[in-house]
Design a protein around this motif. Structure first.
Motif, PDB file in Angstrom:
ATOM      1  N   LYS A  47      28.619  39.389  43.643  1.00 10.25           N
ATOM      2  CA  LYS A  47      29.955  38.720  43.212  1.00 10.25           C
ATOM      3  C   LYS A  47      31.303  39.474  44.007  1.00 10.25           C
ATOM      4  O   LYS A  47      32.121  38.863  44.612  1.00 10.25           O
ATOM      5  CB  LYS A  47      30.224  38.447  41.708  1.00 10.25           C
ATOM      6  N   CYS A  48      31.155  40.920  43.837  1.00 14.41           N
ATOM      7  CA  CYS A  48      32.214  41.553  44.300  1.00 14.41           C
ATOM      8  C   CYS A  48      31.813  42.654  45.694  1.00 14.41           C
ATOM      9  O   CYS A  48      30.962  43.315  45.499  1.00 14.41           O
ATOM     10  CB  CYS A  48      32.782  42.423  43.094  1.00 14.41           C
ATOM     11  N   HIS A  52      39.045  44.373  43.344  1.00 11.69           N
ATOM     12  CA  HIS A  52      40.294  43.508  43.351  1.00 11.69           C
ATOM     13  C   HIS A  52      40.798  42.649  41.852  1.00 11.69           C
ATOM     14  O   HIS A  52      39.950  42.900  41.028  1.00 11.69           O
ATOM     15  CB  HIS A  52      40.258  42.361  44.619  1.00 11.69           C
ATOM     16  N   ASN A  53      41.892  41.988  41.889  1.00 16.07           N
ATOM     17  CA  ASN A  53      42.308  41.483  40.633  1.00 16.07           C
ATOM     18  C   ASN A  53      41.516  40.274  39.971  1.00 16.07           C
ATOM     19  O   ASN A  53      42.072  39.935  39.106  1.00 16.07           O
ATOM     20  CB  ASN A  53      43.924  41.549  40.645  1.00 16.07           C
ATOM     21  N   LYS A  54      40.715  39.810  40.906  1.00 13.87           N
ATOM     22  CA  LYS A  54      40.100  38.488  40.446  1.00 13.87           C
ATOM     23  C   LYS A  54      38.795  38.593  39.960  1.00 13.87           C
ATOM     24  O   LYS A  54      37.875  38.000  40.542  1.00 13.87           O
ATOM     25  CB  LYS A  54      40.374  37.462  41.477  1.00 13.87           C
ATOM     26  N   GLY A  55      38.722  39.109  38.668  1.00 18.96           N
ATOM     27  CA  GLY A  55      37.390  39.424  38.036  1.00 18.96           C
ATOM     28  C   GLY A  55      36.597  40.556  38.587  1.00 18.96           C
ATOM     29  O   GLY A  55      35.298  40.589  38.197  1.00 18.96           O
ATOM     30  N   CYS A  56      37.214  41.444  39.571  1.00 17.15           N
ATOM     31  CA  CYS A  56      36.511  42.612  39.849  1.00 17.15           C
ATOM     32  C   CYS A  56      37.315  43.924  40.019  1.00 17.15           C
ATOM     33  O   CYS A  56      37.362  44.532  41.069  1.00 17.15           O
ATOM     34  CB  CYS A  56      36.089  42.212  41.468  1.00 17.15           C
ATOM     35  N   THR A  57      37.687  44.112  38.677  1.00 18.57           N
ATOM     36  CA  THR A  57      38.630  44.947  38.747  1.00 18.57           C
ATOM     37  C   THR A  57      38.148  46.631  38.317  1.00 18.57           C
ATOM     38  O   THR A  57      38.918  47.736  38.407  1.00 18.57           O
ATOM     39  CB  THR A  57      39.642  45.062  37.558  1.00 18.57           C
ATOM     40  N   SER A  77      46.113  47.822  44.557  1.00 19.90           N
ATOM     41  CA  SER A  77      45.933  46.574  44.027  1.00 19.90           C
ATOM     42  C   SER A  77      45.793  45.440  44.844  1.00 19.90           C
ATOM     43  O   SER A  77      46.598  45.568  45.909  1.00 19.90           O
ATOM     44  CB  SER A  77      47.154  46.295  43.074  1.00 19.90           C
ATOM     45  N   PRO A  79      44.849  41.107  45.287  1.00 20.22           N
ATOM     46  CA  PRO A  79      44.775  39.772  44.487  1.00 20.22           C
ATOM     47  C   PRO A  79      43.224  39.330  44.770  1.00 20.22           C
ATOM     48  O   PRO A  79      42.915  38.690  43.696  1.00 20.22           O
ATOM     49  CB  PRO A  79      45.901  38.904  45.075  1.00 20.22           C
ATOM     50  N   ASN A  80      42.693  39.446  45.933  1.00 12.19           N
ATOM     51  CA  ASN A  80      41.452  38.814  46.147  1.00 12.19           C
ATOM     52  C   ASN A  80      40.530  39.655  46.840  1.00 12.19           C
ATOM     53  O   ASN A  80      40.823  40.827  47.480  1.00 12.19           O
ATOM     54  CB  ASN A  80      41.759  37.600  47.006  1.00 12.19           C
ATOM     55  N   ASP A  81      39.188  39.566  46.924  1.00  6.83           N
ATOM     56  CA  ASP A  81      38.036  40.058  47.642  1.00  6.83           C
ATOM     57  C   ASP A  81      38.406  39.909  49.266  1.00  6.83           C
ATOM     58  O   ASP A  81      39.203  38.985  49.549  1.00  6.83           O
ATOM     59  CB  ASP A  81      36.775  39.409  47.305  1.00  6.83           C
TER      60      ASP A  81
END
Length: 229
Positions: A47-48, A52-57, A77, A79-81
Motif C-alpha cells: 500500500k505504502c 505520507h499523509n494519505k493513510g501512510c503516516t 510532510s 500529501p501523497n505517495d
C-alpha cells in the motif's frame, strides 16, 4: 530440496559475468521466475512505498534502521505517495562502466529512471549517462553532505531516503527539492524479507556463503521499490 536441472542452469549462469551465460535465456528466466522467493515477491503488493499523509503516516518499526533514528525526528510532510505506475524503468549505477557505452538515449527512453546519490547528469556526459532522472536514492553519508554540495535536481525529481538515521537532516534539504520522501516501514520490511528469501534460494543453489549485512545499499533498496511499480 535438491536443485532441479533448470535451477542448476540458472546457477551456472549467475556465476558468469556479463553476456557470457552459456544457458538458454528462456530456461534461465523460467528457473528464476519459479524460485520460491521470486514467486512471493511477484504476488506481494504494498500500500505504502513512502511515508505520507494519505493513510501512510507511520514511520516506526523499520526493521533495518529505526534504531538509528532520533526519537523526535520526523520525515518531511508529503500529501501523497510517490508515483507508482510505470511500464518500464532503468536503474543506473554510478560505476565507471557507465561511461564505456553510449546508452544515454536508451536510458532516457524508459518511463522511470532511477539514479543514486549525487551522480551528475551533465550534458557533456549525456550520450553515456542520459539526462532523465525520476527517482534518486540517497544513503545517509551523501545526505549529510548534500547541502554543502549545492546539488540541484533535474525537473520533477523525487529524492528518497531509506536510512532513518538521516530523517533529522531531510527537512533542511526541502529548500533544494520539495519532493523528498522516506521509504515506508512496509517497504523496508518487504525488502528485508525478500532479500533474505533470495539469499536462501541462492544458498540452496550452491552460490556461496553470505555475510550478515548491517543494512543494504541504495541500489538494493531501489530494485525492490521498482518491483512494486
Amino acid at each position: 530440496r535438491n536443485p532441479k536441472p533448470e535451477e542448476l542452469a540458472l546457477a551456472r549462469c549467475l556465476k558468469m559475468s556479463g553476456d557470457n551465460c552459456p544457458e538458454s535465456e528462456e530456461v534461465v528466466r523460467r528457473a528464476a521466475e519459479n524460485l520460491q522467493s521470486m514467486k512471493e515477491m511477484s504476488k506481494t503488493r504494498l500500500k505504502c512505498l513512502t511515508v505520507h499523509n494519505k493513510g501512510c503516516t507511520s514511520f516506526s518499526n523499520n526493521p533495518e534502521t529505526s534504531p538509528m533514528a532520533r526519537s523526535r525526528a520526523k520525515p518531511p510532510s508529503q500529501p501523497n505517495d510517490i508515483p507508482k505506475k510505470f511500464a518500464t524503468c532503468a536503474l543506473v549505477g554510478n560505476g565507471p562502466g557507465l561511461k564505456e557505452v553510449e546508452n544515454g538515449a536508451m536510458i532516457d527512453d524508459h518511463d522511470a529512471v532511477f539514479r543514486f546519490n549525487a551522480l551528475s547528469v551533465a550534458r557533456a556526459n549525456a550520450p553515456f549517462t542520459g539526462t532523465k532522472t525520476t527517482f534518486r536514492t540517497f544513503n545517509k553519508k551523501r545526505i549529510m553532505t548534500l547541502g554543502r554540495m549545492k546539488f540541484q535536481p533535474t525537473s520533477k525529481e523525487y529524492w528518497l531516503s531509506w536510512n532513518y538515521g538521516a530523517i533529522s537532516l531531510l527537512s533542511k534539504l526541502k529548500s533544494m527539492n520539495k519532493e523528498i520522501y522516506v521509504h515506508s516501514p512496509e517497504l523496508i520490511k518487504y525488502m528485508v524479507n525478500s532479500y533474505f528469501a533470495v539469499r536462501k534460494d541462492m544458498t540452496r543453489l550452491g552460490l556461496g556463503k553470505f555475510g550478515c549485512p548491517t543494512n543494504l545499499n541504495s541500489g538494493v533498496h531501489a530494485i525492490f521499490m521498482a518491483l512494486q511499480m
